[in-house]
Enzyme design. Structure first.
Site, PDB file in Angstrom:
ATOM      1  N   MET A  76       0.813  -1.222   0.000  1.00 48.11           N
ATOM      2  CA  MET A  76       0.000   0.000   0.000  1.00 48.11           C
ATOM      3  C   MET A  76       0.843   1.268   0.000  1.00 48.11           C
ATOM      4  SD  MET A  76      -3.236  -0.616  -0.114  1.00 48.11           S
ATOM      5  CE  MET A  76      -4.303  -2.062  -0.015  1.00 48.11           C
ATOM      6  N   HIS A 103      -4.800  -1.610   7.317  1.00 49.46           N
ATOM      7  CA  HIS A 103      -3.348  -1.841   7.277  1.00 49.46           C
ATOM      8  C   HIS A 103      -2.561  -0.640   7.807  1.00 49.46           C
ATOM      9  CE1 HIS A 103      -4.240   0.397   3.615  1.00 49.46           C
ATOM     10  NE2 HIS A 103      -3.021   0.885   3.735  1.00 49.46           N
ATOM     11  N   SER A 153      -6.731   5.017  15.965  1.00 48.46           N
ATOM     12  CA  SER A 153      -6.139   4.756  17.286  1.00 48.46           C
ATOM     13  C   SER A 153      -6.372   5.950  18.204  1.00 48.46           C
ATOM     14  CB  SER A 153      -4.629   4.556  17.079  1.00 48.46           C
ATOM     15  OG  SER A 153      -3.901   4.748  18.268  1.00 48.46           O
ATOM     16  N   TYR A 166       3.581   7.828  13.349  1.00 49.61           N
ATOM     17  CA  TYR A 166       2.348   7.025  13.324  1.00 49.61           C
ATOM     18  C   TYR A 166       1.139   7.899  13.687  1.00 49.61           C
ATOM     19  CZ  TYR A 166      -0.982   3.565  15.234  1.00 49.61           C
ATOM     20  OH  TYR A 166      -2.102   2.823  15.529  1.00 49.61           O
ATOM     21  N   ASP A 202      -3.867  -6.661  21.793  1.00 50.60           N
ATOM     22  CA  ASP A 202      -2.799  -7.673  21.962  1.00 50.60           C
ATOM     23  C   ASP A 202      -2.344  -8.373  20.669  1.00 50.60           C
ATOM     24  OD1 ASP A 202      -4.920  -9.377  21.379  1.00 50.60           O
ATOM     25  OD2 ASP A 202      -4.794 -10.515  23.245  1.00 50.60           O
ATOM     26  N   THR A 203      -2.147  -7.617  19.592  1.00 49.72           N
ATOM     27  CA  THR A 203      -1.633  -8.253  18.366  1.00 49.72           C
ATOM     28  C   THR A 203      -0.126  -8.490  18.531  1.00 49.72           C
ATOM     29  OG1 THR A 203      -1.177  -6.137  17.295  1.00 49.72           O
ATOM     30  CG2 THR A 203      -3.363  -7.057  16.947  1.00 49.72           C
TER      31      THR A 203
HETATM   32  N1  NDP Z   1      -2.525  -3.346  17.998  1.00 50.13           N
HETATM   33  C1  NDP Z   1      -2.738  -2.178  18.623  1.00 50.13           C
HETATM   34  O1  NDP Z   1      -2.411  -1.976  19.808  1.00 50.13           O
HETATM   35  C2  NDP Z   1      -3.465  -1.095  17.908  1.00 50.13           C
HETATM   36  C3  NDP Z   1      -3.750  -1.148  16.562  1.00 50.13           C
HETATM   37  N2  NDP Z   1      -4.447  -0.116  15.967  1.00 50.13           N
HETATM   38  C4  NDP Z   1      -4.738  -0.142  14.548  1.00 50.13           C
HETATM   39  O2  NDP Z   1      -5.275  -1.403  14.171  1.00 50.13           O
HETATM   40  C5  NDP Z   1      -4.885  -1.711  12.835  1.00 50.13           C
HETATM   41  C6  NDP Z   1      -4.281  -3.084  12.786  1.00 50.13           C
HETATM   42  O3  NDP Z   1      -3.178  -3.142  13.662  1.00 50.13           O
HETATM   43  P1  NDP Z   1      -2.511  -4.550  14.077  1.00 50.13           P
HETATM   44  O4  NDP Z   1      -3.446  -5.647  13.780  1.00 50.13           O
HETATM   45  O5  NDP Z   1      -1.977  -4.382  15.446  1.00 50.13           O
HETATM   46  O6  NDP Z   1      -1.291  -4.569  13.067  1.00 50.13           O
HETATM   47  P2  NDP Z   1      -0.483  -5.813  12.432  1.00 50.13           P
HETATM   48  O7  NDP Z   1       0.941  -5.375  12.374  1.00 50.13           O
HETATM   49  O8  NDP Z   1      -0.792  -7.092  13.114  1.00 50.13           O
HETATM   50  O9  NDP Z   1      -1.079  -5.892  10.969  1.00 50.13           O
HETATM   51  C7  NDP Z   1      -0.731  -4.966   9.999  1.00 50.13           C
HETATM   52  C8  NDP Z   1      -1.209  -5.484   8.663  1.00 50.13           C
HETATM   53  O10 NDP Z   1      -0.829  -4.558   7.651  1.00 50.13           O
HETATM   54  C9  NDP Z   1      -0.071  -5.237   6.635  1.00 50.13           C
HETATM   55  N3  NDP Z   1       0.924  -4.330   6.089  1.00 50.13           N
HETATM   56  C10 NDP Z   1       2.087  -3.901   6.659  1.00 50.13           C
HETATM   57  N4  NDP Z   1       2.742  -3.093   5.819  1.00 50.13           N
HETATM   58  C11 NDP Z   1       2.005  -3.040   4.691  1.00 50.13           C
HETATM   59  C12 NDP Z   1       2.178  -2.383   3.435  1.00 50.13           C
HETATM   60  N5  NDP Z   1       3.231  -1.618   3.182  1.00 50.13           N
HETATM   61  N6  NDP Z   1       1.221  -2.545   2.493  1.00 50.13           N
HETATM   62  C13 NDP Z   1       0.140  -3.325   2.726  1.00 50.13           C
HETATM   63  N7  NDP Z   1      -0.090  -3.960   3.885  1.00 50.13           N
HETATM   64  C14 NDP Z   1       0.850  -3.816   4.854  1.00 50.13           C
HETATM   65  C15 NDP Z   1       0.570  -6.428   7.376  1.00 50.13           C
HETATM   66  O11 NDP Z   1       0.841  -7.513   6.506  1.00 50.13           O
HETATM   67  P3  NDP Z   1       2.163  -7.680   5.643  1.00 50.13           P
HETATM   68  O12 NDP Z   1       3.309  -7.439   6.556  1.00 50.13           O
HETATM   69  O13 NDP Z   1       2.018  -9.077   5.126  1.00 50.13           O
HETATM   70  O14 NDP Z   1       2.043  -6.669   4.546  1.00 50.13           O
HETATM   71  C16 NDP Z   1      -0.580  -6.813   8.299  1.00 50.13           C
HETATM   72  O15 NDP Z   1      -1.507  -7.618   7.615  1.00 50.13           O
HETATM   73  C17 NDP Z   1      -3.933  -0.592  12.395  1.00 50.13           C
HETATM   74  O16 NDP Z   1      -4.637   0.369  11.646  1.00 50.13           O
HETATM   75  C18 NDP Z   1      -3.465   0.012  13.711  1.00 50.13           C
HETATM   76  O17 NDP Z   1      -3.115   1.365  13.592  1.00 50.13           O
HETATM   77  C19 NDP Z   1      -4.862   0.963  16.660  1.00 50.13           C
HETATM   78  C20 NDP Z   1      -4.588   1.068  17.981  1.00 50.13           C
HETATM   79  C21 NDP Z   1      -3.871   0.053  18.715  1.00 50.13           C
HETATM   80  C1  LIG Z   2       4.686   0.871  16.874  1.00 50.79           C
HETATM   81  C2  LIG Z   2       3.415   0.350  16.219  1.00 50.79           C
HETATM   82  C3  LIG Z   2       3.570   0.729  14.745  1.00 50.79           C
HETATM   83  C4  LIG Z   2       3.369  -0.430  13.827  1.00 50.79           C
HETATM   84  C5  LIG Z   2       4.607  -1.290  13.693  1.00 50.79           C
HETATM   85  O1  LIG Z   2       5.574  -0.889  13.157  1.00 50.79           O
HETATM   86  N1  LIG Z   2       4.559  -2.491  14.198  1.00 50.79           N
HETATM   87  C6  LIG Z   2       5.657  -3.402  13.974  1.00 50.79           C
HETATM   88  C7  LIG Z   2       6.648  -3.315  15.090  1.00 50.79           C
HETATM   89  S1  LIG Z   2       7.765  -4.632  14.960  1.00 50.79           S
HETATM   90  O2  LIG Z   2       8.624  -4.343  13.798  1.00 50.79           O
HETATM   91  O3  LIG Z   2       8.500  -4.619  16.204  1.00 50.79           O
HETATM   92  O4  LIG Z   2       6.994  -5.868  14.810  1.00 50.79           O
HETATM   93  C8  LIG Z   2       2.092   0.980  16.730  1.00 50.79           C
HETATM   94  C9  LIG Z   2       0.859   0.298  16.124  1.00 50.79           C
HETATM   95  C10 LIG Z   2      -0.283   0.560  17.131  1.00 50.79           C
HETATM   96  C11 LIG Z   2       0.341   1.503  18.147  1.00 50.79           C
HETATM   97  C12 LIG Z   2      -0.359   1.620  19.508  1.00 50.79           C
HETATM   98  C13 LIG Z   2      -1.642   2.350  19.378  1.00 50.79           C
HETATM   99  O5  LIG Z   2      -2.051   2.834  18.359  1.00 50.79           O
HETATM  100  C14 LIG Z   2      -2.402   2.568  20.693  1.00 50.79           C
HETATM  101  C15 LIG Z   2      -1.542   3.276  21.735  1.00 50.79           C
HETATM  102  C16 LIG Z   2      -1.377   4.758  21.361  1.00 50.79           C
HETATM  103  C17 LIG Z   2      -0.534   5.507  22.393  1.00 50.79           C
HETATM  104  O6  LIG Z   2      -0.375   6.847  21.989  1.00 50.79           O
HETATM  105  C18 LIG Z   2       0.856   4.860  22.464  1.00 50.79           C
HETATM  106  C19 LIG Z   2       0.726   3.388  22.839  1.00 50.79           C
HETATM  107  C20 LIG Z   2      -0.142   2.584  21.875  1.00 50.79           C
HETATM  108  C21 LIG Z   2      -0.348   1.209  22.528  1.00 50.79           C
HETATM  109  C22 LIG Z   2       0.526   2.487  20.481  1.00 50.79           C
HETATM  110  C23 LIG Z   2       1.936   1.938  20.544  1.00 50.79           C
HETATM  111  C24 LIG Z   2       2.568   1.848  19.163  1.00 50.79           C
HETATM  112  C25 LIG Z   2       1.762   0.938  18.251  1.00 50.79           C
HETATM  113  C26 LIG Z   2       1.815  -0.498  18.780  1.00 50.79           C
END
Ligand code: NDP
Ligand SMILES: C[C@H](CCC(=O)NCCS(=O)(=O)O)[C@H]1CC[C@H]2[C@@H]3C(=O)C[C@@H]4C[C@H](O)CC[C@]4(C)[C@H]3CC[C@]12C
Length: 294
Positions: A76, A103, A153, A166, A202-203
């Site tokens: 994307m 995503h 978020s 972010y 908790d992803t």
């Molecule tokens: N987990 C959290 O604490 C929170 C999450 N969110 C939001 O929830 C949503 C999902 O988060 P979460 O499930 O934790 O994230 P994940 O990292 O588990 O999933 C991210 C997804 O995006 C895909 N992705 C990553 N890079 C690209 C790219 N360049 N192009 C297309 N797809 C891509 C990844 O697959 P692949 O690497 O195969 O491309 C994966 O399927 C996000 O919008 C996040 O901001 C909001 C607040 C808190």
């Molecule tokens: C840092 C995350 C960005 C996505 C990413 O790169 N993940 C891969 C990391 S890895 O290479 O080590 O696997 C953020 C995605 C969701 C964020 C969280 C969120 O949106 C909710 C809270 C917002 C608050 O302001 C800060 C804490 C959060 C839990 C925030 C933390 C950063 C993310 C996990």
């Protein structure tokens, strides 16, 4: 008028036979949404970069009872790919009922390092591709009186430390989609826009990025995914999940923003956030070191 013909109660039958795109569906919340939709009997088109993971998610969706399940892999970062995904839905189904934009590209949980190119790239992935998919999908969504679901978020409503790039992309989503929602209402376009304001979930990727530095417990991704689908189907304006914590934060943001900032910082173990050494002679730190009072 608040919102056209929004149904009051959620029933999983509402998703049966619906044509749904889920982005970021190879892991985390997107993967869980795909499984819920499959169980409910929807047609799903899944996308992310990693083909092998998507293949497995599609197989599981078919086992769970999806009306149909397929994937398109790609990044994307390129808005042409974002448009291609929507065109695939058009060619396959001849229409679309729900567009779930979920995503995110890789970023970091650390002090802002001054890398402007990273922010530009992240805006392409986390924001512009959402806009491009919406533009391409809109004729089909108007036809079906469908739903746009935007996953954001608390970091897209209230600033917190260590997520500057972010957070910027998530604030952009609120600005764009909240404005678009007004225009739909003014023009009687019956396409709902649901902005999902999520706390810590908790992803695997979130836990990897922040579990060492966040004091609050994460909420379950399975329940979160179901709540997102539910709020989209009910055509809600916003979802706050987990409800108590997120709604409380947003209330405080209006009433006592300084106090909310203090509360946000108190939930972070700053000592556990390591400042990365700058590549030789390139980057200038933008904030004082932990404990220096800045
Ligand atoms: N987990 C959290 O604490 C929170 C999450 N969110 C939001 O929830 C949503 C999902 O988060 P979460 O499930 O934790 O994230 P994940 O990292 O588990 O999933 C991210 C997804 O995006 C895909 N992705 C990553 N890079 C690209 C790219 N360049 N192009 C297309 N797809 C891509 C990844 O697959 P692949 O690497 O195969 O491309 C994966 O399927 C996000 O919008 C996040 O901001 C909001 C607040 C808190
Ligand atoms: C840092 C995350 C960005 C996505 C990413 O790169 N993940 C891969 C990391 S890895 O290479 O080590 O696997 C953020 C995605 C969701 C964020 C969280 C969120 O949106 C909710 C809270 C917002 C608050 O302001 C800060 C804490 C959060 C839990 C925030 C933390 C950063 C993310 C996990």
């Amino acid at each position: 008028m608040y919102f056209y013909s929004a149904p009051e109660n959620f029933n999983e039958e509402m998703l049966r036979g619906k044509r749904v795109i889920v982005t970021g569906a190879s892991s985390g919340i997107g993967e869980q949404m795909a499984y819920h939709l499959a169980r409910m009997g929807a047609h799903v088109l899944l996308t992310a970069r990693t083909e092998a993971k998507l293949q497995k998610v599609v197989e599981r969706c078919l086992e769970l009872g999806a009306a149909s399940a397929r994937f398109v892999s790609g990044s994307m970062e390129d808005t042409a790919f974002a448009e291609e995904v929507v065109k695939e839905a058009e060619n396959t189904w001849g229409g679309l009922d729900m567009l779930i934009l979920n995503h995110i590209g890789n970023s970091y949980f650390n002090y802002f390092d001054g890398d402007v190119d990273h922010i530009r790239k992240l805006l392409e992935t986390n924001f512009l591709s959402y806009v491009a998919m919406t533009v391409t999908a809109l004729p089909m969504l108007k036809e079906s009186e469908g739903n746009i679901v935007v996953v954001s978020s608390v970091a897209g409503k209230a600033g917190g430390p260590f997520v500057a790039p972010y957070s910027a992309t998530k604030f952009a989503l609120d600005g764009f989609f909240s404005s678009l929602r007004h225009e739909f209402i003014i023009d009687n376009v019956n396409v709902s826009i649901t902005l999902c304001i999520l706390g810590y979930i908790d992803t695997d990727s979130a836990m990897r990025a922040v579990s060492h530095a966040i004091k609050v417990a994460p909420s379950p991704k399975e329940e979160c995914a179901l709540e997102i689908i539910r709020s989209g189907a009910l055509r809600q304006r916003e979802l706050h999940y987990p409800p108590g914590i997120v709604s409380g934060m947003l209330l405080l943001r209006g009433l006592a923003p300084g106090f909310l900032d203090t509360l946000i910082r108190s939930n972070v173990v700053v000592e556990n956030v390591q400042r990365a050494p700058p590549p030789h002679g390139t980057r200038v730190p933008l904030a004082g070191s932990p404990g220096s009072g800045r």
